[in-house]
Write a protein that holds these residues in place. Sequence first.
Motif, PDB file in Angstrom:
ATOM      1  N   UNK A  32       0.823  -1.206   0.000  1.00 39.45           N
ATOM      2  CA  UNK A  32       0.000   0.000   0.000  1.00 39.45           C
ATOM      3  C   UNK A  32       0.861   1.261   0.000  1.00 39.45           C
ATOM      4  N   UNK A  33       2.032   1.170   0.606  1.00 36.32           N
ATOM      5  CA  UNK A  33       2.987   2.273   0.546  1.00 36.32           C
ATOM      6  C   UNK A  33       3.396   2.509  -0.907  1.00 36.32           C
ATOM      7  N   UNK A  34       3.750   1.437  -1.615  1.00 39.40           N
ATOM      8  CA  UNK A  34       4.136   1.544  -3.021  1.00 39.40           C
ATOM      9  C   UNK A  34       2.975   2.104  -3.844  1.00 39.40           C
ATOM     10  N   UNK A  35       1.768   1.608  -3.598  1.00 42.33           N
ATOM     11  CA  UNK A  35       0.597   2.085  -4.341  1.00 42.33           C
ATOM     12  C   UNK A  35       0.335   3.571  -4.095  1.00 42.33           C
ATOM     13  N   UNK A  36       0.452   4.008  -2.832  1.00 42.52           N
ATOM     14  CA  UNK A  36       0.212   5.417  -2.507  1.00 42.52           C
ATOM     15  C   UNK A  36       1.236   6.315  -3.197  1.00 42.52           C
ATOM     16  N   UNK A  37       2.488   5.875  -3.225  1.00 38.99           N
ATOM     17  CA  UNK A  37       3.520   6.671  -3.884  1.00 38.99           C
ATOM     18  C   UNK A  37       3.350   6.645  -5.401  1.00 38.99           C
ATOM     19  N   UNK A  38       2.906   5.518  -5.946  1.00 37.30           N
ATOM     20  CA  UNK A  38       2.650   5.435  -7.391  1.00 37.30           C
ATOM     21  C   UNK A  38       1.495   6.336  -7.788  1.00 37.30           C
ATOM     22  N   UNK A  39       0.505   6.455  -6.915  1.00 42.41           N
ATOM     23  CA  UNK A  39      -0.611   7.360  -7.191  1.00 42.41           C
ATOM     24  C   UNK A  39      -0.120   8.805  -7.255  1.00 42.41           C
ATOM     25  N   UNK A  43       2.638   5.845 -12.741  1.00 47.53           N
ATOM     26  CA  UNK A  43       2.906   4.429 -12.980  1.00 47.53           C
ATOM     27  C   UNK A  43       4.393   4.150 -13.188  1.00 47.53           C
ATOM     28  N   UNK A  44       5.132   5.103 -13.744  1.00 54.88           N
ATOM     29  CA  UNK A  44       6.566   4.926 -13.949  1.00 54.88           C
ATOM     30  C   UNK A  44       7.304   4.697 -12.643  1.00 54.88           C
ATOM     31  N   UNK A  45       6.855   5.358 -11.586  1.00 54.14           N
ATOM     32  CA  UNK A  45       7.450   5.155 -10.262  1.00 54.14           C
ATOM     33  C   UNK A  45       7.288   3.696  -9.849  1.00 54.14           C
ATOM     34  N   UNK A  46       6.066   3.191  -9.980  1.00 52.41           N
ATOM     35  CA  UNK A  46       5.782   1.808  -9.603  1.00 52.41           C
ATOM     36  C   UNK A  46       6.575   0.834 -10.479  1.00 52.41           C
ATOM     37  N   UNK A  47       6.671   1.125 -11.758  1.00 51.28           N
ATOM     38  CA  UNK A  47       7.419   0.272 -12.680  1.00 51.28           C
ATOM     39  C   UNK A  47       8.900   0.214 -12.321  1.00 51.28           C
ATOM     40  N   UNK A  48       9.422   1.297 -11.744  1.00 55.77           N
ATOM     41  CA  UNK A  48      10.823   1.303 -11.297  1.00 55.77           C
ATOM     42  C   UNK A  48      11.050   0.394 -10.096  1.00 55.77           C
ATOM     43  N   UNK A  49      10.002   0.159  -9.309  1.00 53.62           N
ATOM     44  CA  UNK A  49      10.144  -0.637  -8.095  1.00 53.62           C
ATOM     45  C   UNK A  49       9.769  -2.097  -8.271  1.00 53.62           C
ATOM     46  N   UNK A  50       8.740  -2.364  -9.081  1.00 51.88           N
ATOM     47  CA  UNK A  50       8.186  -3.718  -9.158  1.00 51.88           C
ATOM     48  C   UNK A  50       8.456  -4.368 -10.503  1.00 51.88           C
ATOM     49  N   UNK A  51       8.644  -5.696 -10.470  1.00 50.80           N
ATOM     50  CA  UNK A  51       8.803  -6.443 -11.717  1.00 50.80           C
ATOM     51  C   UNK A  51       7.419  -6.801 -12.267  1.00 50.80           C
ATOM     52  N   UNK A  52       7.368  -7.502 -13.400  1.00 50.29           N
ATOM     53  CA  UNK A  52       6.084  -7.804 -14.035  1.00 50.29           C
ATOM     54  C   UNK A  52       5.207  -8.723 -13.183  1.00 50.29           C
ATOM     55  N   UNK A  53       5.830  -9.479 -12.274  1.00 51.63           N
ATOM     56  CA  UNK A  53       5.071 -10.367 -11.387  1.00 51.63           C
ATOM     57  C   UNK A  53       4.555  -9.641 -10.143  1.00 51.63           C
ATOM     58  N   UNK A  54       4.934  -8.366  -9.977  1.00 51.72           N
ATOM     59  CA  UNK A  54       4.465  -7.591  -8.829  1.00 51.72           C
ATOM     60  C   UNK A  54       5.380  -7.639  -7.621  1.00 51.72           C
ATOM     61  N   UNK A  55       6.535  -8.292  -7.741  1.00 55.48           N
ATOM     62  CA  UNK A  55       7.513  -8.321  -6.651  1.00 55.48           C
ATOM     63  C   UNK A  55       8.532  -7.207  -6.811  1.00 55.48           C
ATOM     64  N   UNK A  56       9.303  -6.986  -5.776  1.00 55.12           N
ATOM     65  CA  UNK A  56      10.345  -5.958  -5.858  1.00 55.12           C
ATOM     66  C   UNK A  56      11.412  -6.376  -6.859  1.00 55.12           C
ATOM     67  N   UNK A  57      11.863  -5.427  -7.651  1.00 56.39           N
ATOM     68  CA  UNK A  57      12.967  -5.688  -8.567  1.00 56.39           C
ATOM     69  C   UNK A  57      14.224  -6.019  -7.756  1.00 56.39           C
ATOM     70  N   UNK A  58      15.164  -6.714  -8.376  1.00 50.61           N
ATOM     71  CA  UNK A  58      16.395  -7.125  -7.685  1.00 50.61           C
ATOM     72  C   UNK A  58      17.232  -5.944  -7.206  1.00 50.61           C
TER      73      UNK A  58
END
Length: 97
Positions: A32-39, A43-58
Amino acid sequence: MELKILYYGLIQNSVGKREEQLTLPAGAKASQLVDALAEKYGQGFKDNLLDVAGGLRANVTILLDNTSVSELEGLDTEINDVKEASIVVTIPQFGGG
């Protein structure tokens, strides 16, 4: 709940600041923290953090009071009683040959 957010590494360029305050509902999770910041940052912010499966990038670490969510319950980690969240994005590793 009021939370201090600190940005380190490449993510500072996306948000244009080093820190900010954010209010989340009681019982909020790291996702929810990630979602609030992406809002707020798009969406580019969220894409920088999460992979296509929705987990944190390495190359992404989210710390809650200096403990990585990867050592807890990942993005399902509850943020109760947390005073500070740090988001660290480093340069992704790549190989070549």
